[in-house]
Scaffold this active site. Structure first.
Site, mmCIF file in Angstrom:
data_model
loop_
_atom_site.group_PDB
_atom_site.id
_atom_site.type_symbol
_atom_site.label_atom_id
_atom_site.label_comp_id
_atom_site.label_asym_id
_atom_site.label_seq_id
_atom_site.Cartn_x
_atom_site.Cartn_y
_atom_site.Cartn_z
ATOM 1 N N GLU A 1 32.654 57.111 41.086
ATOM 2 C CA GLU A 1 31.750 56.502 40.366
ATOM 3 C C GLU A 1 30.247 56.969 40.934
ATOM 4 O O GLU A 1 30.061 56.542 42.036
ATOM 5 C CB GLU A 1 31.888 54.875 40.546
ATOM 6 C CG GLU A 1 33.190 54.466 39.682
ATOM 7 C CD GLU A 1 33.239 54.661 38.443
ATOM 8 O OE1 GLU A 1 31.940 54.662 37.686
ATOM 9 O OE2 GLU A 1 34.160 54.750 37.636
ATOM 10 N N LEU A 2 29.608 57.860 40.417
ATOM 11 C CA LEU A 2 28.683 58.599 40.976
ATOM 12 C C LEU A 2 27.113 58.214 40.621
ATOM 13 O O LEU A 2 27.202 57.248 39.882
ATOM 14 C CB LEU A 2 28.687 59.840 41.159
ATOM 15 C CG LEU A 2 30.133 60.574 41.621
ATOM 16 C CD1 LEU A 2 30.332 62.000 41.525
ATOM 17 C CD2 LEU A 2 30.475 60.077 42.971
ATOM 18 N N GLY B 1 29.621 56.309 45.021
ATOM 19 C CA GLY B 1 28.204 56.784 46.036
ATOM 20 C C GLY B 1 27.571 57.947 45.481
ATOM 21 O O GLY B 1 27.587 58.116 44.242
ATOM 22 N N SER B 2 27.040 58.953 46.212
ATOM 23 C CA SER B 2 26.280 59.861 45.887
ATOM 24 C C SER B 2 27.082 61.042 45.222
ATOM 25 O O SER B 2 28.206 61.360 45.720
ATOM 26 C CB SER B 2 25.271 60.551 46.826
ATOM 27 O OG SER B 2 26.000 61.321 48.047
ATOM 28 N N CYS C 1 22.790 52.638 40.401
ATOM 29 C CA CYS C 1 23.073 53.817 39.748
ATOM 30 C C CYS C 1 22.799 53.851 38.198
ATOM 31 O O CYS C 1 22.416 54.759 37.729
ATOM 32 C CB CYS C 1 24.435 54.222 39.982
ATOM 33 S SG CYS C 1 25.740 53.165 39.897
ATOM 34 N N GLU D 1 18.450 61.393 41.258
ATOM 35 C CA GLU D 1 18.794 59.978 41.270
ATOM 36 C C GLU D 1 17.557 59.413 42.280
ATOM 37 O O GLU D 1 17.716 59.831 43.387
ATOM 38 C CB GLU D 1 20.029 59.431 41.589
ATOM 39 C CG GLU D 1 20.092 58.123 41.539
ATOM 40 C CD GLU D 1 21.559 57.636 42.002
ATOM 41 O OE1 GLU D 1 21.940 56.850 41.295
ATOM 42 O OE2 GLU D 1 22.180 58.246 42.816
#
Length: 461
Positions: free
Chosen positions: A241-242, A221-222, A276, A361
């Site tokens: 996992e950003l 996520g963020s 992402c 992002e």
């Protein structure tokens, strides 16, 4: 109403959750939020010790892979209904999930350990070490909306492959694909406590993150939420996992500009840029910049919005992107307009260095193009980001390719293609604010486990 899964059994809660399709505002489905007692039941069940053979684990994973393949169209339609992504990308996601579970089944069969001779030292004559990996404990998997099936698969498949119980908290906007996956797992002979799928408001995630009975937290996520999780439980094993603002570099030697423009146009805008590793920044050598930009604008204009781009997850998300573009002060060469949750593919130039559309992002169909006078300067520009997930480098020079691999501070360098490429068996993850740990079945299996050494003594070697 769609059931969720508590310790392998279907359940429902007292508060309903209606899933609205961002494509047309219709109801994609209805489920409910898990109650506090159901959460406790799931965690308590996951805390049990399960002794599963490799055959049991692999068989369950094979079943999931085969069932997803047999129900491909149904599953893809559900992804599109709850997420809004075009059918082509929903089909691709199902294909990837099939592969993810197939790889996990194969890895479950060969996840055996390592033998190490210790008699290399005279004092250790007759000694040998057996190094095996054992689960750290139950896993909490927290997943996002943009890949509601395959990013769940990347939590669940490696956990089952190593025999670690897992509790999944899917994104509230898109829980239905995860719950369907739970129903397929319920058809296997896995022990009941091995899996739970619990729809919860994001505000209730902290209670699960903090629970000491869940020593592994795997979050996608963020970066802001990921940083908060890491700070809240520094004693846990946390994999993150950003986000990213992935860059594609078009080098001076690269002659197939049509290919580069086609790939960048598509993968800055696929599923509305909500990935992402969607291309957000393009850094082009000045010697090819004019020709490339002309081709890029042609390719962007040729995109089929409904078939290739699609809506954003909500009107609020599209409004945020619209605001970022407007406040950037950049020159808009294409797009820049919004209709509800539909934001048109947008190409920007002359973007100020501090604008959000290049420093954060975007997570939307926005592409910022800049030029440099050398490949080295392009690589420096890639590294200037606080993120480091993946980068694409369009070059035909093997020396440039190796240099990119050596100097770019990212988790993966894709030569001759966009940073959006990912094979589900390869190590995948980032550095800097893009996270820690790696997915890609074998890598996640190692993250979910810890090494334990057995030393044998008095052997004839």
């Amino acid at each position: 109403m769609t059931s969720f899964w508590v310790a392998g059994s279907p359940a429902s809660g007292s508060e309903s959750l209606t899933v609205i399709s961002p494509a047309d505002g219709s109801v994609a489905g209805v489920t409910s939020y898990a109650t506090a007692s159901q959460v406790e039941q799931a965690v308590a069940a996951a805390s049990q010790t399960f002794e599963l053979s490799a055959a049991q684990r692999a068989s369950a994973l094979d079943h999931v892979s085969a069932t997803l393949a047999a129900r491909r169209d149904e599953v893809a339609a559900l992804i599109t209904a709850e997420n809004g992504k075009p059918a082509v990308w929903a089909q691709a996601e199902v294909t990837r999930a099939i592969s993810t579970f197939r790889w996990a089944a194969e890895e479950a069969r060969r996840f055996s350990g390592e033998l190490m001779r210790l008699d290399t030292d005279p004092a250790a004559a007759g000694r040998m070490a057996l190094i095996r990996r054992f689960p750290r404990g139950p896993v909490l998997g927290i997943t996002p909306f943009n890949f509601p099936l395959n990013l769940v698969a990347h939590k669940v498949a490696p956990a089952i492959a190593v025999g670690a119980p897992i509790i999944v908290k899917p994104a509230p906007a898109t829980p239905l694909s995860a719950l369907l996956l739970g129903s397929i797992l319920a058809e296997t002979d896995l022990p009941a406590g091995m899996f739970s799928f619990l729809p919860l408001p994001n505000s209730r995630a902290a209670e699960l993150v903090a629970d000491p009975r869940l020593p592994v937290v795997s979050f996608t996520g963020s970066d802001t939420v990921g940083a908060a999780i890491r700070a809240a439980v520094p004693h846990k094993h946390v994999t993150l996992e950003l986000g990213g603002n992935a860059a594609a570099v078009v080098c001076s030697d690269y002659s197939n500009l049509d290919w580069a423009a086609e790939r960048i146009a598509l993968f800055s805008n696929y599923q509305a840029g909500q990935s992402c590793i969607a291309v957000q920044r393009v850094i082009v050598h000045s010697s090819v910049a004019d020709a490339f930009l002309e081709l890029l604008l042609e390719k962007v204009a040729a995109l089929d919005f409904d078939a290739q781009v699609g809506p954003m997850i909500s009107e609020a998300a599209a409004e945020r992107v619209e605001g970022w573009v407007r406040e950037s002060g950049a020159k808009v060469l294409a797009g820049g307009t919004r209709d509800g949750s539909r934001y048109q593919p947008t190409v920007l130039t002359d973007v100020p260095s501090g604008a959000k559309v290049v420093t954060q992002e975007v997570f939307g169909p926005v592409l910022a193009v800049s030029t440099v006078d050398s490949d080295d300067l392009a690589f420096e520009e890639v590294n200037r980001s606080r993120f480091g997930l993946q980068a694409g480098v369009f070059t035909s020079n093997i020396q440039t390719a190796h240099k990119a691999h050596a100097v770019l501070r990212v988790g993966g360098v894709i030569i001759g293609d966009v940073p959006s490429y990912r094979a589900d068996q390869m190590p995948y993850g980032g550095v800097k604010d893009s996270g820690s740990g790696r997915e890609g079945v074998r890598s996640a299996m190692e993250d979910y486990t810890e090494a334990r050494v057995l030393v044998l003594t008095g052997l004839t070697l």
